[in-house]
Write a protein that holds these residues in place. Sequence first.
Motif, short mmCIF file in Angstrom:
data_model
loop_
_atom_site.label_atom_id
_atom_site.label_comp_id
_atom_site.label_asym_id
_atom_site.label_seq_id
_atom_site.Cartn_x
_atom_site.Cartn_y
_atom_site.Cartn_z
N ARG A 138 -0.81 -1.04 13.44
CA ARG A 138 -0.51 -2.47 13.36
C ARG A 138 -1.70 -3.46 14.29
O ARG A 138 -2.16 -3.06 14.76
N HIS B 210 -2.23 10.59 7.85
CA HIS B 210 -2.83 9.25 7.52
C HIS B 210 -2.54 8.15 8.20
O HIS B 210 -2.22 9.22 9.64
N ASP C 255 -1.58 5.08 9.90
CA ASP C 255 -0.91 3.38 10.11
C ASP C 255 -1.03 3.21 11.09
O ASP C 255 -1.33 3.03 12.62
N HIS D 171 8.51 -2.48 6.83
CA HIS D 171 7.09 -1.97 7.51
C HIS D 171 6.01 -2.47 7.72
O HIS D 171 5.61 -3.78 7.60
ZN ZN Z 1 3.22 3.14 7.40
#
Ligand code: ZN
Length: 270
Positions: free
Chosen positions: A250, A246, A248, A167
């Motif tokens: 990056r 949620h 995520d 991840h």
């Molecule tokens: Zn994630």
Amino acid sequence: MRIILLYLLAFSIIPNIAESIEITRGKPLQGGLLVIKVDNDSKLTVNGKTIPVSLNGKAIVGFHRDEKEPLHLIETLRDGSKKKLILKPKLRVYQEQRINGLPKNMVTPPEKVLKRIREDRKQVAKARSYLTSINGFEKVFSWPIKGIITGTYGTKRILNGKPRAPHYGIDIAAPMGTPVRAPQAGIIRMAKNLYFTGLTIILDHGHGLSSTFLHLSGTKIQVGQKVKKNQIIGNVGSTGRSTGPHLDWRINLLKKRLDPHLIAGTMPNK
Ligand SMILES: [Zn+2]
């Protein structure tokens, strides 16, 4: 003749007594980003490759999740003299996470969507490949939302019992529809629905640094649009391969995956 040679030798040695290059932020460790300050008319190379320097003399370097080799930085000033810096990344230990109960087609995608997945990947790679001269990259980042961190950078993943790629993002659980704010200024390079990551936004902060926001439920921004720090760019969702609402988040430096937690610091309480 001998005197001339000695003279040339002496003068060619002097610029090699190199001063070190200045680091203004960050530390050399896996997933880390460093902001470097050089003379604004200097040339900067990293392992022999020239990297962009902004008008105020700022540049960035970073380390991928598993990067072990040092980066050799050489600044060549206008007068030809050089400064050097060797950055050896500190190694990290990553956690392991098991997620079960994911729909089978999201862990092992069916044959007929492989073409789409390849196409998604190509477009994501392009959206992260810009070397724009905007200067979000050198500034302090904030968190795009506040919530509970449910997934960290670098974690080894086992999905429905099958080992998968690590991840690379940071997962922040928050109610459906929570506004997602730009952690730093930039230009939107992607706002598109992708197979694994659902509605995905890629924000270019300059010099190859970009933020990616996954699983969004909606957005009103357009590709090519400039956004300011803290501007709302979308809403938390659960689109794509996701088990609940949620975000995520990056961060990439071109192809290198960086740790958003190291770049934004500790999440503030309020
Ligand atoms: Zn994630």
